[in-house]
Design a protein around this motif. Structure first.
Motif, PDB file in Angstrom:
ATOM      1  N   ASN A 114      20.027  15.396  -4.744  1.00 18.85           N
ATOM      2  CA  ASN A 114      18.762  16.082  -4.888  1.00 18.85           C
ATOM      3  C   ASN A 114      18.018  15.984  -6.098  1.00 18.85           C
ATOM      4  OD1 ASN A 114      18.689  17.227  -2.309  1.00 18.85           O
ATOM      5  ND2 ASN A 114      20.222  18.799  -2.755  1.00 18.85           N
ATOM      6  N   ALA A 115      18.044  14.984  -6.892  1.00 20.56           N
ATOM      7  CA  ALA A 115      17.357  14.742  -8.066  1.00 20.56           C
ATOM      8  C   ALA A 115      15.811  15.038  -7.910  1.00 20.56           C
ATOM      9  CB  ALA A 115      17.695  13.298  -8.650  1.00 20.56           C
ATOM     10  N   PRO A 116      15.287  15.531  -8.836  1.00 20.94           N
ATOM     11  CA  PRO A 116      13.851  15.882  -8.388  1.00 20.94           C
ATOM     12  C   PRO A 116      12.755  14.706  -8.655  1.00 20.94           C
ATOM     13  CG  PRO A 116      14.379  16.706 -10.578  1.00 20.94           C
ATOM     14  CD  PRO A 116      15.821  16.303 -10.004  1.00 20.94           C
ATOM     15  N   MET A 117      12.075  14.250  -7.823  1.00 23.83           N
ATOM     16  CA  MET A 117      11.056  13.342  -7.688  1.00 23.83           C
ATOM     17  C   MET A 117       9.559  13.754  -7.468  1.00 23.83           C
ATOM     18  SD  MET A 117      13.330  10.834  -5.211  1.00 23.83           S
ATOM     19  CE  MET A 117      12.147   9.664  -4.988  1.00 23.83           C
ATOM     20  N   PRO A 118       9.239  14.549  -8.709  1.00 25.46           N
ATOM     21  CA  PRO A 118       7.770  15.329  -8.554  1.00 25.46           C
ATOM     22  C   PRO A 118       6.619  14.038  -8.245  1.00 25.46           C
ATOM     23  CG  PRO A 118       8.501  15.482 -10.710  1.00 25.46           C
ATOM     24  CD  PRO A 118       9.527  14.908 -10.069  1.00 25.46           C
ATOM     25  N   TYR A 119       5.774  14.440  -7.493  1.00 24.31           N
ATOM     26  CA  TYR A 119       4.492  13.444  -7.271  1.00 24.31           C
ATOM     27  C   TYR A 119       4.990  12.341  -6.911  1.00 24.31           C
ATOM     28  CZ  TYR A 119       2.459  17.395 -10.095  1.00 24.31           C
ATOM     29  OH  TYR A 119       2.126  18.496 -10.462  1.00 24.31           O
ATOM     30  N   SER A 120       5.808  12.172  -5.809  1.00 27.21           N
ATOM     31  CA  SER A 120       6.236  10.905  -5.278  1.00 27.21           C
ATOM     32  C   SER A 120       5.329  10.119  -4.568  1.00 27.21           C
ATOM     33  CB  SER A 120       7.558  11.111  -4.343  1.00 27.21           C
ATOM     34  OG  SER A 120       8.726  11.195  -5.238  1.00 27.21           O
ATOM     35  N   ILE A 121       5.101   8.890  -4.760  1.00 28.14           N
ATOM     36  CA  ILE A 121       4.039   7.854  -3.888  1.00 28.14           C
ATOM     37  C   ILE A 121       5.028   7.056  -3.521  1.00 28.14           C
ATOM     38  CG2 ILE A 121       2.223   6.372  -4.026  1.00 28.14           C
ATOM     39  CD1 ILE A 121       1.333   8.084  -6.548  1.00 28.14           C
ATOM     40  N   HIS A 167       1.004  -1.221  -0.093  1.00 27.76           N
ATOM     41  CA  HIS A 167      -0.018  -0.161   0.112  1.00 27.76           C
ATOM     42  C   HIS A 167       0.951   1.047  -0.044  1.00 27.76           C
ATOM     43  CE1 HIS A 167      -3.866  -1.828   0.436  1.00 27.76           C
ATOM     44  NE2 HIS A 167      -3.275  -2.842   1.528  1.00 27.76           N
ATOM     45  N   ALA A 168       0.450   2.343  -0.483  1.00 30.15           N
ATOM     46  CA  ALA A 168       1.025   3.548  -0.602  1.00 30.15           C
ATOM     47  C   ALA A 168       1.289   3.787   0.945  1.00 30.15           C
ATOM     48  CB  ALA A 168       0.333   4.541  -1.281  1.00 30.15           C
ATOM     49  N   GLN A 169       2.541   4.345   1.218  1.00 36.76           N
ATOM     50  CA  GLN A 169       3.099   4.819   2.542  1.00 36.76           C
ATOM     51  C   GLN A 169       2.847   6.196   3.041  1.00 36.76           C
ATOM     52  OE1 GLN A 169       6.769   2.738   3.219  1.00 36.76           O
ATOM     53  NE2 GLN A 169       5.948   0.924   3.567  1.00 36.76           N
ATOM     54  N   TRP A 170       3.367   6.978   2.273  1.00 36.12           N
ATOM     55  CA  TRP A 170       3.188   8.561   2.169  1.00 36.12           C
ATOM     56  C   TRP A 170       3.743   9.165   0.881  1.00 36.12           C
ATOM     57  CZ3 TRP A 170       7.914  11.540   1.965  1.00 36.12           C
ATOM     58  CH2 TRP A 170       9.433  10.722   1.977  1.00 36.12           C
ATOM     59  N   LEU A 171       3.222  10.438   0.766  1.00 39.49           N
ATOM     60  CA  LEU A 171       3.136  11.204  -0.540  1.00 39.49           C
ATOM     61  C   LEU A 171       4.241  12.301  -0.217  1.00 39.49           C
ATOM     62  CD1 LEU A 171      -0.762  11.559  -1.285  1.00 39.49           C
ATOM     63  CD2 LEU A 171       1.001   9.861  -2.280  1.00 39.49           C
ATOM     64  N   SER A 172       4.615  12.879  -1.403  1.00 40.51           N
ATOM     65  CA  SER A 172       5.482  13.974  -1.483  1.00 40.51           C
ATOM     66  C   SER A 172       5.567  14.812  -2.891  1.00 40.51           C
ATOM     67  CB  SER A 172       6.954  13.577  -0.949  1.00 40.51           C
ATOM     68  OG  SER A 172       8.009  14.976  -0.703  1.00 40.51           O
ATOM     69  N   ARG A 173       4.632  15.704  -2.787  1.00 40.51           N
ATOM     70  CA  ARG A 173       4.523  16.538  -4.000  1.00 40.51           C
ATOM     71  C   ARG A 173       5.686  16.947  -4.652  1.00 40.51           C
ATOM     72  NH1 ARG A 173       4.715  19.231  -7.846  1.00 40.51           N
ATOM     73  NH2 ARG A 173       3.314  20.618  -8.784  1.00 40.51           N
ATOM     74  N   ASP A 174       6.919  17.621  -4.225  1.00 39.39           N
ATOM     75  CA  ASP A 174       7.885  18.034  -4.684  1.00 39.39           C
ATOM     76  C   ASP A 174       9.202  17.836  -3.980  1.00 39.39           C
ATOM     77  OD1 ASP A 174       6.708  20.146  -6.519  1.00 39.39           O
ATOM     78  OD2 ASP A 174       6.075  21.045  -4.552  1.00 39.39           O
ATOM     79  N   HIS A 175       9.276  16.145  -3.875  1.00 37.28           N
ATOM     80  CA  HIS A 175      10.047  15.488  -3.326  1.00 37.28           C
ATOM     81  C   HIS A 175      11.717  15.678  -4.291  1.00 37.28           C
ATOM     82  CE1 HIS A 175      11.722  12.733  -0.135  1.00 37.28           C
ATOM     83  NE2 HIS A 175      12.336  12.299  -1.106  1.00 37.28           N
ATOM     84  N   LYS A 176      12.648  15.767  -3.285  1.00 42.51           N
ATOM     85  CA  LYS A 176      13.970  15.669  -3.800  1.00 42.51           C
ATOM     86  C   LYS A 176      14.754  14.566  -3.312  1.00 42.51           C
ATOM     87  CE  LYS A 176      14.013  20.121  -5.649  1.00 42.51           C
ATOM     88  NZ  LYS A 176      12.631  20.131  -6.575  1.00 42.51           N
ATOM     89  N   SER A 177      15.603  13.745  -4.121  1.00 38.37           N
ATOM     90  CA  SER A 177      16.089  12.741  -3.420  1.00 38.37           C
ATOM     91  C   SER A 177      17.211  12.901  -2.616  1.00 38.37           C
ATOM     92  CB  SER A 177      16.951  11.824  -4.609  1.00 38.37           C
ATOM     93  OG  SER A 177      17.564  10.780  -4.145  1.00 38.37           O
ATOM     94  N   SER A 178      17.497  12.196  -1.404  1.00 38.87           N
ATOM     95  CA  SER A 178      18.435  12.639  -0.400  1.00 38.87           C
ATOM     96  C   SER A 178      19.696  11.584  -0.866  1.00 38.87           C
ATOM     97  CB  SER A 178      17.930  12.288   1.039  1.00 38.87           C
ATOM     98  OG  SER A 178      17.339  10.839   1.211  1.00 38.87           O
TER      99      SER A 178
END
Length: 142
Positions: free
Chosen positions: A81-88, A66-77
């Motif tokens: 810092n690669a952009p990961m928009p609309y992360s599920i 199941h989806a655990q959490w959402l992040s609209r404008d996520h950046k990879s740690s």
């Protein structure tokens, strides 16, 4: 056989949803061999999209979550810092998210995440928000 097992899973999720009175069920079924994602809403296929999953040496985990959490404008740690928009996020550091490497969709190219066209990632993100995390299932299979 794969279609039958996905169909049975979707049917069981729908019966659970109707007994709980939920807002609906979303299933993102990722086929690693096809590099494609089928999206189902309440058992009906509504989208078929190209994806990029883990390249050689960087596997995308297989399983059902199941989806655990959402992040609209996520950046990879983990990846500069690669952009990961609309992360599920669905397990650990793995997520379904948009990519700016659109030309690579349809081929294994990621570090294990499931990449989508940003427009498609936004649609899936909105669907997930609509139904809620526990009503969004991610299936990753060969």
């Amino acid at each position: 056989m794969k279609i039958l097992s996905v169909t049975l899973l979707i049917m069981s999720l729908l019966s659970f949803a109707s007994s709980e009175g939920t807002a609906g069920q979303v299933v993102a079924d990722v086929d690693l061999s096809e590099q494609a994602m089928r999206v189902y809403l309440d058992g009906e296929e509504i989208h078929l999209w190209q994806v990029s999953t883990g390249r050689e040496g960087k596997a995308t985990p297989r399983g059902i979550w199941h989806a655990q959490w959402l992040s609209r404008d996520h950046k990879s740690s983990l990846y500069n810092n690669a952009p990961m928009p609309y992360s599920i996020f669905f397990t650990g550091n793995y997520a379904i998210h948009g990519t700016n490497e659109i030309s690579k969709l349809g081929t294994p190219a990621s570090s294990g995440c499931i990449r989508l066209h940003p427009d498609n990632a936004a649609k899936l993100f909105a669907l997930t928000r609509m139904v809620g995390l526990r009503n969004m299932t991610v299936i990753v299979q060969d």
